[in-house]
Design an enzyme around this catalytic site. Sequence first.
Site, short mmCIF file in Angstrom:
data_model
loop_
_atom_site.label_atom_id
_atom_site.label_comp_id
_atom_site.label_asym_id
_atom_site.label_seq_id
_atom_site.Cartn_x
_atom_site.Cartn_y
_atom_site.Cartn_z
CE1 TYR A 171 11.89 -3.73 -5.35
CE2 TYR A 171 11.43 -5.81 -6.46
CZ TYR A 171 11.15 -4.47 -6.25
OH TYR A 171 10.14 -3.86 -6.94
NE ARG A 220 1.54 -4.37 -3.90
CZ ARG A 220 2.43 -3.39 -3.96
NH1 ARG A 220 2.03 -2.15 -3.92
NH2 ARG A 220 3.70 -3.67 -4.05
NE ARG A 270 0.45 2.28 -0.41
CZ ARG A 270 1.59 2.43 -1.03
NH1 ARG A 270 2.48 3.27 -0.56
NH2 ARG A 270 1.85 1.79 -2.14
CG ASP A 302 6.16 -7.03 -0.14
OD1 ASP A 302 5.35 -6.24 -0.65
OD2 ASP A 302 7.34 -7.15 -0.55
NE ARG A 330 1.91 0.34 5.96
CZ ARG A 330 2.86 0.95 6.64
NH1 ARG A 330 2.78 1.07 7.93
NH2 ARG A 330 3.92 1.43 6.00
O1 CP3 Z 1 -2.01 -8.10 -3.89
C1 CP3 Z 1 -2.27 -8.04 -2.68
O2 CP3 Z 1 -3.25 -7.41 -2.22
C2 CP3 Z 1 -1.43 -8.86 -1.71
C3 CP3 Z 1 -0.32 -8.19 -1.12
C4 CP3 Z 1 0.92 -7.81 -1.90
C5 CP3 Z 1 1.74 -6.72 -1.52
N1 CP3 Z 1 2.86 -6.74 -2.30
C6 CP3 Z 1 1.43 -5.77 -0.45
C7 CP3 Z 1 2.16 -4.49 -0.38
C8 CP3 Z 1 1.55 -8.43 -3.00
C9 CP3 Z 1 1.09 -9.61 -3.84
C10 CP3 Z 1 2.77 -7.74 -3.22
C11 CP3 Z 1 3.74 -8.14 -4.27
C12 CP3 Z 1 4.93 -7.31 -4.48
N2 CP3 Z 1 5.67 -6.62 -3.56
C13 CP3 Z 1 5.59 -7.20 -5.73
C14 CP3 Z 1 5.17 -7.89 -7.02
C15 CP3 Z 1 4.09 -7.18 -7.71
C16 CP3 Z 1 4.46 -5.80 -8.18
O3 CP3 Z 1 3.86 -4.85 -7.66
O4 CP3 Z 1 5.33 -5.66 -9.06
C17 CP3 Z 1 6.71 -6.37 -5.54
C18 CP3 Z 1 7.71 -5.95 -6.61
C19 CP3 Z 1 6.76 -6.02 -4.16
C20 CP3 Z 1 7.78 -5.21 -3.48
C21 CP3 Z 1 7.22 -4.01 -2.85
N3 CP3 Z 1 6.40 -4.00 -1.74
C22 CP3 Z 1 7.42 -2.65 -3.24
C23 CP3 Z 1 8.25 -2.22 -4.43
C24 CP3 Z 1 6.71 -1.88 -2.34
C25 CP3 Z 1 6.71 -0.37 -2.28
C26 CP3 Z 1 5.87 0.27 -3.30
C27 CP3 Z 1 4.55 0.60 -2.71
O5 CP3 Z 1 3.52 0.34 -3.35
O6 CP3 Z 1 4.57 1.18 -1.60
C28 CP3 Z 1 6.04 -2.74 -1.43
C29 CP3 Z 1 5.14 -2.35 -0.32
C30 CP3 Z 1 3.79 -2.95 -0.28
N4 CP3 Z 1 3.50 -4.27 -0.53
C31 CP3 Z 1 2.58 -2.27 0.04
C32 CP3 Z 1 1.56 -3.23 0.00
C33 CP3 Z 1 0.11 -3.02 0.32
C34 CP3 Z 1 2.47 -0.82 0.42
C35 CP3 Z 1 3.13 -0.57 1.74
C36 CP3 Z 1 2.32 0.22 2.75
O7 CP3 Z 1 1.13 -0.04 2.95
O8 CP3 Z 1 2.95 1.07 3.36
#
Ligand code: CP3
Length: 348
Positions: free
Chosen positions: A155, A29, A33, A79, A42
């Site tokens: 999910y 990540r 944010r 994602d 965003r």
């Molecule tokens: O790593 C990176 O920079 C690349 C991008 C990336 C995102 N999600 C962007 C994201 C990667 C590799 C993921 C993987 C991901 N997504 C996983 C596996 C890793 C982990 O964290 O366990 C999972 C389970 C998800 C599912 C997911 N996406 C959730 C549960 C959420 C909400 C929680 C949160 O942090 O808001 C997301 C949203 C998400 N994916 C965001 C980002 C930057 C935040 C959303 C936003 O900017 O509004």
Amino acid sequence: MLRVPRPDGLLLRALAGKPNDRPPVWLMRQAGRYLPEYREVRAKAGSFLDLCRNPALAAEVTLQPLRRFELDAAIVFSDILIVPYALGQKVEFVEGEGPKLDPVSDGKAMARLNASRADEAFAPVYETVARVVAELPEAVPLIGFCGAPWTVATYMVEGSGSKDQAASRLMAYREPEIFQALIDLLVAVSADYLLGQIKAGASVLQIFDSWAGSLPEDQFERWCIAPTKQIVARVKKEAPEIPVIGFPRGADLLAERYARETGIDAIGCGTSMPVGWMQRLQMHIPVQGNLDPLLLLAGGPALDTRTREIIAILGSGPFVFNLGHGIHPDTPIDHVARLVTQVKSGAP
Ligand code: CP3
């Protein structure tokens, strides 16, 4: 457009089991944010999914952390829930709540999933990959990724994130044929998706199994090891030169079997994995991880000390410095900058 990263870059060397003067570093990540420039893009993009589907903006946010910090890899901005979306499931990201999906709770909902338009849904991600690769310096590889079938299935079945993945685990016990069909579909689509990212220019892959830790051994074998092994086999058949990092977060004692049986090239370890255990794994396979993201948020001398300890224990073998899970959105940017500098210099 095609650009092959130098095989002597630090990350590719570590993933090939070769020694390095210092460990390569990237952060799960790393785009997100905690960066004001991410929040700006965003807000402009509309929804989170709109951002993932907009190659110009997704490429921009992929590159943002690399402009600030001297990271050794980029990871494509997308994602893991793009895959259910590509299968026709309704996926939304609700501000402050996380993902919401129309749950796949029975065979009927399963039957509505459809891979026929998946390629169309993946096309913007492939374009993001191509755009990022065109911008990256030759020594910095781009990591493509997908969620592992088990984690993505949780999910899809729960309809959201969940504490214990109970609905998915119950479906796997009560209706193993239906759950197996879901996993099989995810194996096929995820392998296509990873291969598509490779064709577009990704030169390393990571498979995120964030909820691997919720399964007992026999279930872990069936829903984590077996599907991951199938995906890796398909990727390796078509692209044997591309290293695959498996990240079975929380698998802990089962990580050794996962590493041995799935065919991955390196294993990512979550924060709950003892570093001494990673050192043991490292005798067989390169390891990645596992600094606590909350310690990076907290910062201070404890962060410096722990970073030094991890490098002292793992740095002489094949090792990729990373967190044990994604960066927390409240993480101060200067903590990230300090961490990256410290890993790169071997100090303070
Ligand atoms: O790593 C990176 O920079 C690349 C991008 C990336 C995102 N999600 C962007 C994201 C990667 C590799 C993921 C993987 C991901 N997504 C996983 C596996 C890793 C982990 O964290 O366990 C999972 C389970 C998800 C599912 C997911 N996406 C959730 C549960 C959420 C909400 C929680 C949160 O942090 O808001 C997301 C949203 C998400 N994916 C965001 C980002 C930057 C935040 C959303 C936003 O900017 O509004």
